[in-house]
Enzyme design. Structure first.
Site, PDB file in Angstrom:
ATOM      1  N   ASN A  15       0.873  -1.174   0.000  1.00  0.00           N
ATOM      2  CA  ASN A  15       0.000   0.000   0.000  1.00  0.00           C
ATOM      3  C   ASN A  15       0.908   1.222   0.000  1.00  0.00           C
ATOM      4  O   ASN A  15       1.543   1.534   1.006  1.00  0.00           O
ATOM      5  CB  ASN A  15      -0.890  -0.041   1.262  1.00  0.00           C
ATOM      6  CG  ASN A  15      -1.709   1.225   1.420  1.00  0.00           C
ATOM      7  OD1 ASN A  15      -1.792   2.042   0.507  1.00  0.00           O
ATOM      8  ND2 ASN A  15      -2.326   1.383   2.581  1.00  0.00           N
ATOM      9  N   GLU A  23      -6.440   4.612   8.346  1.00  0.00           N
ATOM     10  CA  GLU A  23      -6.230   6.044   8.074  1.00  0.00           C
ATOM     11  C   GLU A  23      -7.492   6.669   7.491  1.00  0.00           C
ATOM     12  O   GLU A  23      -7.815   7.816   7.766  1.00  0.00           O
ATOM     13  CB  GLU A  23      -5.016   6.218   7.137  1.00  0.00           C
ATOM     14  CG  GLU A  23      -3.718   5.940   7.875  1.00  0.00           C
ATOM     15  CD  GLU A  23      -2.590   5.394   7.017  1.00  0.00           C
ATOM     16  OE1 GLU A  23      -2.646   5.508   5.780  1.00  0.00           O
ATOM     17  OE2 GLU A  23      -1.638   4.823   7.605  1.00  0.00           O
ATOM     18  N   GLU A  49      -4.928  -4.965  10.656  1.00  0.00           N
ATOM     19  CA  GLU A  49      -3.906  -3.939  10.832  1.00  0.00           C
ATOM     20  C   GLU A  49      -4.121  -3.246  12.171  1.00  0.00           C
ATOM     21  O   GLU A  49      -4.888  -2.272  12.251  1.00  0.00           O
ATOM     22  CB  GLU A  49      -3.981  -2.904   9.705  1.00  0.00           C
ATOM     23  CG  GLU A  49      -3.689  -3.460   8.335  1.00  0.00           C
ATOM     24  CD  GLU A  49      -3.078  -2.405   7.404  1.00  0.00           C
ATOM     25  OE1 GLU A  49      -2.082  -2.729   6.761  1.00  0.00           O
ATOM     26  OE2 GLU A  49      -3.581  -1.268   7.353  1.00  0.00           O
ATOM     27  N   GLY A  78       3.085   2.128  10.880  1.00  0.00           N
ATOM     28  CA  GLY A  78       4.045   3.220  10.755  1.00  0.00           C
ATOM     29  C   GLY A  78       4.812   3.505  12.039  1.00  0.00           C
ATOM     30  O   GLY A  78       5.462   4.536  12.154  1.00  0.00           O
ATOM     31  N   SER A 121       3.903  -2.290  10.152  1.00  0.00           N
ATOM     32  CA  SER A 121       5.360  -2.349  10.276  1.00  0.00           C
ATOM     33  C   SER A 121       5.969  -3.673   9.817  1.00  0.00           C
ATOM     34  O   SER A 121       6.987  -4.107  10.370  1.00  0.00           O
ATOM     35  CB  SER A 121       5.787  -2.024  11.719  1.00  0.00           C
ATOM     36  OG  SER A 121       5.400  -0.710  12.051  1.00  0.00           O
TER      37      SER A 121
HETATM   38  P1  13P Z   1       3.437   0.281   7.682  1.00  0.00           P
HETATM   39  O1  13P Z   1       3.922  -1.019   7.072  1.00  0.00           O
HETATM   40  O2  13P Z   1       4.197   1.472   7.200  1.00  0.00           O
HETATM   41  O3  13P Z   1       3.334   0.188   9.164  1.00  0.00           O
HETATM   42  O4  13P Z   1       1.937   0.493   7.127  1.00  0.00           O
HETATM   43  C1  13P Z   1       1.033  -0.542   7.222  1.00  0.00           C
HETATM   44  C2  13P Z   1      -0.200  -0.167   6.488  1.00  0.00           C
HETATM   45  O5  13P Z   1      -0.939   0.699   6.891  1.00  0.00           O
HETATM   46  C3  13P Z   1      -0.482  -0.874   5.222  1.00  0.00           C
HETATM   47  O6  13P Z   1      -1.758  -0.611   4.775  1.00  0.00           O
END
Ligand code: 13P
Length: 252
Positions: free
Chosen positions: A9, A97, A167, A173, A213
């Site tokens: 993503n 998000e 998630e 992140g 992550s």
């Molecule tokens: P990260 O791998 O940067 O933590 O993001 C995960 C994510 O939101 C994928 O949709």
């Protein structure tokens, strides 16, 4: 046998030239059918150009969001049919998000699920708890609510097209991956919820991927868990070498 998915993503990253260069490299590196399905989710602006690169490849394209209406006066929005037109096979729905920053509710996500499935897109439906929810012991309740709201009135025939992405918001992140056992515990619960609450007889075949992550170091122990069928990768999916490593490790 479940075919796992490794999806990148890209969120609000990459220009068209950057996206095209990545897609070309990916196509060259993974020309043969492998043990995982590879998906990339570029920003809307790059979808069409990436499709031109990947149209005769085995790599699939996903959008990151969509609107539930077919067309009309919805300034700034993109419909499911437009995504199909641009070459998408998948669409991410309900990313945390979108829920947290753009106010998307369970009811809105349910409308998006219906619209995506009607257009023949495969939703990657995201669910996950915040840190406060986890610490107050509400994880399972939240996950169950998100699944029931998002998948309300979706037929078994359509559930077959859906991949779920767990998630945990606290792992996105932050560099803080859920441990394989923490993730497996929730993935097992998600599979049970799909079977029991959605009354879906083939929940054992449903793809449930983990995101938060994920990097080449954490991939192996995550995908070794019985109910973890791949990954939805954010940051590490922007870097070609990291993403290629994750695909190779998951496909071993
Ligand atoms: P990260 O791998 O940067 O933590 O993001 C995960 C994510 O939101 C994928 O949709």
């Amino acid at each position: 046998m479940i075919q796992p998915i490794i999806a990148a993503n890209w969120k609000m990253h990459k220009t068209i030239p950057e996206a095209v260069a990545f897609a070309k490299q990916l196509k060259k590196e993974f020309p043969e059918p492998g043990r995982v399905d590879i998906v990339i989710a570029p920003p809307f602006t790059a979808l069409r150009s990436v499709m031109e690169v990947l149209k005769d490849s085995l790599i699939h394209i996903s959008a990151q969001n969509m609107h539930w209406e077919e067309k009309g006066a919805y300034t700034g929005e993109i419909s499911a049919a437009m995504l199909v037109d641009a070459g998408c096979k998948f669409v991410i729905i309900g990313h945390s998000e979108r829920r947290a920053l753009f106010g998307e509710t369970g009811g809105m996500l349910n409308k998006k699920m219906h619209a995506a499935l009607k257009s023949g897109l495969k939703p990657i439906f995201c669910i996950g708890e915040t840190l406060e929810e986890r610490e107050s012991g509400a994880t399972f309740e939240i996950i169950q609510k998100q699944i029931k709201e998002g998948l309300n009135n979706i037929t078994p025939n359509d559930i077959r097209q859906v991949a779920f992405a767990y998630e945990p918001v606290w792992a996105i992140g932050t560099g803080k991956t859920a441990t394989p056992l923490q993730a497996q515990e929730v993935h097992g619960f998600i599979r049970k919820t799909i079977a029991v609450d959605l009354e879906y007889a083939h929940a054992s075949d449903t793809v449930i991927i983990y995101g938060g992550s994920v990097n080449p170091e954490s991939t192996g122990s995550l995908v070794d868990q019985p109910d973890i069928n791949g990954a939805l990768v954010g940051g590490a999916g922007l870097d070609f070498d990291s993403f290629a490593d994750i695909i190779r490790i998951a496909g071993r």
